[in-house]
Structure formats: C-alpha cells, structure tokens
Design a protein around this motif. Structure first.
Motif, PDB file in Angstrom:
ATOM      1  N   LEU A  24      37.780 -97.242  20.516  1.00 54.82           N
ATOM      2  CA  LEU A  24      37.196 -98.156  19.540  1.00 54.82           C
ATOM      3  C   LEU A  24      36.347 -99.226  20.224  1.00 54.82           C
ATOM      4  CD1 LEU A  24      40.242 -98.724  17.141  1.00 54.82           C
ATOM      5  CD2 LEU A  24      38.398 -97.046  16.935  1.00 54.82           C
ATOM      6  N   PRO A  25      35.391 -99.807  19.502  1.00 54.21           N
ATOM      7  CA  PRO A  25      34.627-100.940  20.045  1.00 54.21           C
ATOM      8  C   PRO A  25      35.594-102.071  20.412  1.00 54.21           C
ATOM      9  CG  PRO A  25      33.600-100.116  18.038  1.00 54.21           C
ATOM     10  CD  PRO A  25      34.927 -99.432  18.146  1.00 54.21           C
ATOM     11  N   ARG A  26      35.607-102.437  21.678  1.00 47.76           N
ATOM     12  CA  ARG A  26      36.664-103.335  22.174  1.00 47.76           C
ATOM     13  C   ARG A  26      36.602-104.729  21.572  1.00 47.76           C
ATOM     14  NH1 ARG A  26      35.387-100.517  27.877  1.00 47.76           N
ATOM     15  NH2 ARG A  26      36.900 -98.815  27.698  1.00 47.76           N
TER      16      ARG A  26
ATOM     17  N   LEU B 111      39.649-106.416  19.425  1.00 45.76           N
ATOM     18  CA  LEU B 111      40.314-107.657  19.815  1.00 45.76           C
ATOM     19  C   LEU B 111      40.308-108.677  18.676  1.00 45.76           C
ATOM     20  CD1 LEU B 111      38.943-108.129  23.448  1.00 45.76           C
ATOM     21  CD2 LEU B 111      41.189-107.288  22.763  1.00 45.76           C
ATOM     22  N   ILE B 112      39.159-108.811  18.025  1.00 41.79           N
ATOM     23  CA  ILE B 112      39.042-109.773  16.922  1.00 41.79           C
ATOM     24  C   ILE B 112      39.967-109.378  15.765  1.00 41.79           C
ATOM     25  CG2 ILE B 112      37.486-110.660  15.144  1.00 41.79           C
ATOM     26  CD1 ILE B 112      35.244-110.546  17.235  1.00 41.79           C
ATOM     27  N   MET B 113      40.010-108.083  15.442  1.00 41.18           N
ATOM     28  CA  MET B 113      40.878-107.604  14.355  1.00 41.18           C
ATOM     29  C   MET B 113      42.351-107.868  14.667  1.00 41.18           C
ATOM     30  SD  MET B 113      39.008-103.993  13.385  1.00 41.18           S
ATOM     31  CE  MET B 113      40.457-103.441  12.496  1.00 41.18           C
TER      32      MET B 113
ATOM     33  N   PHE C 154      45.779-104.887  22.482  1.00 42.83           N
ATOM     34  CA  PHE C 154      44.921-106.018  22.831  1.00 42.83           C
ATOM     35  C   PHE C 154      44.701-106.120  24.342  1.00 42.83           C
ATOM     36  CE2 PHE C 154      43.923-110.379  23.890  1.00 42.83           C
ATOM     37  CZ  PHE C 154      43.097-110.812  22.860  1.00 42.83           C
ATOM     38  N   ASN C 155      45.780-106.064  25.104  1.00 40.25           N
ATOM     39  CA  ASN C 155      45.696-106.333  26.545  1.00 40.25           C
ATOM     40  C   ASN C 155      44.792-105.365  27.313  1.00 40.25           C
ATOM     41  OD1 ASN C 155      47.390-108.533  26.196  1.00 40.25           O
ATOM     42  ND2 ASN C 155      49.246-107.369  26.628  1.00 40.25           N
TER      43      ASN C 155
END
Length: 411
Positions: free
Chosen positions: A71-73, A77-79, A119-120
């Motif tokens: 996925l677009p990183r 992260l924002i999601m 996330f990490n």
C-alpha cells in the motif's frame, strides 16, 4: 551536520512526526498497564495486558511488512494514526461514564498494538526514500536519538500525568497521534506502484518470496541470524537479571535500576549523535564490533558483580548496542530493494520480539538452576564469541573477494 539535515522539510517533518507518534505509543503502553492494575489489582490481569501489547507483533508482524510494501506508505500511516485517535479517546470517554471494563481495555490495547505492526515497518521504509545514501547514517542516528529521548522523557511526563490520573494519558495519546498526522501530511515523496494480490495466499506468497530472497543474500541472512542470537542472550540478563542482581546487592534496587537505565539511555543518545562523525557508511564489520562491545559490557558487570561496576557495564552496553542497531538499520536500507523494505523491517521486528519472548521463558527457568551472576557471565561471553567469530568469518570472506577482483562485497 544535523542542522544541514534538518533543513530538508521532508526529513524534519518525518522525524518530528515519528518522535511524537513514538511518545504516544510509550504513554499508551504505560497507561494500559496502570489502568489494568488499578481496575483489577491483579498481577495476572496486568500480565495479560502486557502480553496483549507484544503478542500482535508475533502474530501479525510479518503480515504488516507485506501490507507496508503493497500500500502507499504515507496514506497507510495517516489512516492508522487517524484510526488510533477515536480508539484511545473511547477509553477515556467510557471511563468518564463509569462503564469501562477490563475486557474492553484489553481489546483496545491489542488492536492498537496490531496497528503498530503495520505502522512501524511502513514508517521505517520511508526514511531511505526521502534521504540520500550519504545522509542515512546521520538520519538514522538522529531518528534513534529522538526515539531514545522519548523513552527518557516519557517517565517524567507520566509522573506529572499520574497526579491527575492514568486515564488522562489517553488524552495526550490522542493529541500525539493528531500531531503525527499533521507532520505526515507535510512529507512528500514518490513511491513505485506495487502489484497487489488481495488474498491471504498472496500475503503468504509475499512473505515466502522475501524469505527466499533473504536466503540468497548472505549479508542480510547473517545479519538477521546474528541479531536473533545476540538479542536472545541479552534480553533477560539486561531487563530482568540486572534488577534481580541489584535486589541481591542493595536495598535500593529499584531506584538504582532506574538510575542505571538513565545512564544507559544517556550513553546511547551520545553514541547515536557521535557515530555519524566517524562512519558515513556502515557494514557488517561495524555491526559485529558494536555487538562485541555490547557483550563486553554484560561480561564486565557479571564478572565484577558490584553496583558501581554495573554502571560501567551499562556505559559499555550503551556504546555497543546503538553501534550495532544503527549498522543493522543502515544495512537493511542499503541492501534491501525499496519494494521489500516493509517486509525487511517487519521481519527484523518479528525476530526481535521472538528472541525476547524465548529469552524470557528460557532464562526464567534457568534462574532456578543457576546463579544470576553465572547467567550474566555466560551470556556476555557468548555474545562476544558470536560477534568475534562472525567478525573473523567476515574478514576472511572479504580478503578472499579482494584477492579475486574488486567486486562489491555487499552486492
């Protein structure tokens, strides 16, 4: 050096967002434990809460790496940060209405840590995209320094928050995740589009593909294996054995243990800040030298086994550990293709958590059979032995390659 790096807007917001998000993670971890004990007064329930914070990394760590590659990183992260905000706020609101239960607290802790599995690795994988190769040593050092600084700052912040009540940790958590989102929006970069297979089989195949790739890459394979062994020998003797040893030697064990951790944290920060001045690029040799120093520190305080020598050992560990850690991150960034970085960092995290868990279980049994001091000496010696053997093998291989032709050893 650091000021020049921070002039880059992408790096500045990336580091700030990561640091703030890390603060939220640390505070959330403490808050769940504090509330679990306050609600139940049970060590079993509190231990269950601790397990809920680590189990997701063993269950979903590898899957998180695949998703981070697919996925677009930035969007991912924002999601994830946006999803964590209502979760932590729900704990606060339910408590205010008097309907918060331990079961709900356990579920939220598990879900938040599961999000961390995704996330990490995604966050780690962005750094080599927004930095040039010659900047990575400095960027990694600064990133690790900020993370370490957060762990030093969080206990101080927690003492202030506890005067109001552990439940107010979750208000700060929600604020940190909000600030993280704002910072991530300011980070701009271009990613290659990935071919996504939306199935469990596709995820398993992606993990298998990475394992096959690692098997063929000697340096990464050796890096993962040696890291697993060293962390296994380190975890118990550093996290638990040190506290138990202090209990044997002094009546102020908890206070001295806290001071030791502060000395260790300060040494790590200084090492992180100084390392880029000596090494612009890193390799497996530097990693192994750091691991050897790490082992010397543990062996030292095991052999002398006195409070004052524990401080000297902590300084040695505080020098060796970050050298190894930064070298490991640098090697992963340098040797793993961008489309596999998420899986690389998630695999690294999975192995670390697995080594931690096995170490705690095995040494928890061994401590009934062997003195703590002997476990410390044996573990430190074995860390040194593994590091020095690896260093000797690395040197021999490098010598053979240099005699054949000027081939890039890490290719």
């Amino acid at each position: 050096m650091y000021l020049l790096l921070l002039k880059n807007k992408n790096i500045r917001y990336y580091l700030l967002g990561g640091c703030i998000s890390r603060l939220g993670d640390v505070l959330a971890g403490m808050a769940f434990l504090f509330l679990a004990y306050d609600m139940t007064s049970s060590t079993i329930h509190t231990t269950s809460m601790a397990i809920a914070s680590t189990a997701p990394y063993l269950l979903f760590g590898l899957i998180g790496g695949v998703i981070a590659d697919w996925l677009p990183r930035k969007k991912l992260l924002i999601m994830l940060d946006l999803a964590r905000i209502p979760l932590v706020l729900s704990v606060f609101l339910l408590d205010q209405f008097g309907i918060l239960t331990f079961a709900y607290l356990l579920i939220v802790s598990f879900v938040i840590q599961t999000m961390g599995c995704f996330f990490n690795p995604a966050h780690r994988a962005i750094l080599p995209i927004i930095t040039k190769p010659e900047q990575r040593s400095v960027a990694n050092g600064l990133n690790d320094t900020l993370s370490r600084g957060v762990t030093v700052l969080s206990p101080i912040l927690s003492i202030w928050l506890l005067s109001y009540g552990a439940i107010y940790f979750f208000i700060i958590d929600a604020l940190t995740y909000t600030i993280s989102v704002i910072c991530l929006i300011q980070v701009h970069f271009t990613e290659q589009k990935q071919i996504i297979t939306k199935s469990i089989k596709g995820i398993l195949l992606a993990i298998a593909d990475f394992c096959v790739w690692v098997k063929e890459k000697t340096t990464i394979k050796d890096l993962f294996l040696i890291t697993f062994i060293i962390v296994f020998f380190n975890t118990w003797v550093w996290q638990v054995g040190l506290l138990l040893a202090l209990n044997e030697l002094t009546a102020n064990s908890e206070e001295i243990y806290s001071i030791l951790q502060g000395v260790f944290g300060g040494t790590v920060i200084l090492t992180n800040l100084m390392l880029p001045y000596f090494f612009k690029k890193m390799n497996l040799k530097i990693y192994l030298i750091g691991a050897a120093i790490w082992g010397v520190g543990i062996t030292y305080y095991g052999l002398l086994y006195q409070v004052e020598h524990f401080f000297i050992g902590a300084v040695l560990v505080g020098i060796g550990l970050p050298i190894s850690s930064l070298a490991r991150v640098y090697l992963i960034q340098a040797l793993v293709p961008s489309e596999m970085l998420g899986r690389a960092f998630s695999s690294n995290a999975f192995l670390l958590y697995l080594a931690n868990t096995i170490s705690l279980v095995v040494y928890g049994a061994l401590v009934y059979l062997l003195p703590i001091r002997h476990l410390m000496i044996g573990s430190g010696f074995l860390i040194m032995a593994v590091s020095l053997i690896g260093l000797a093998v690395f040197t021999i291989k490098q010598a053979k390659l240099s005699r054949r032709s000027p081939v890039n050893f890490f290719k």
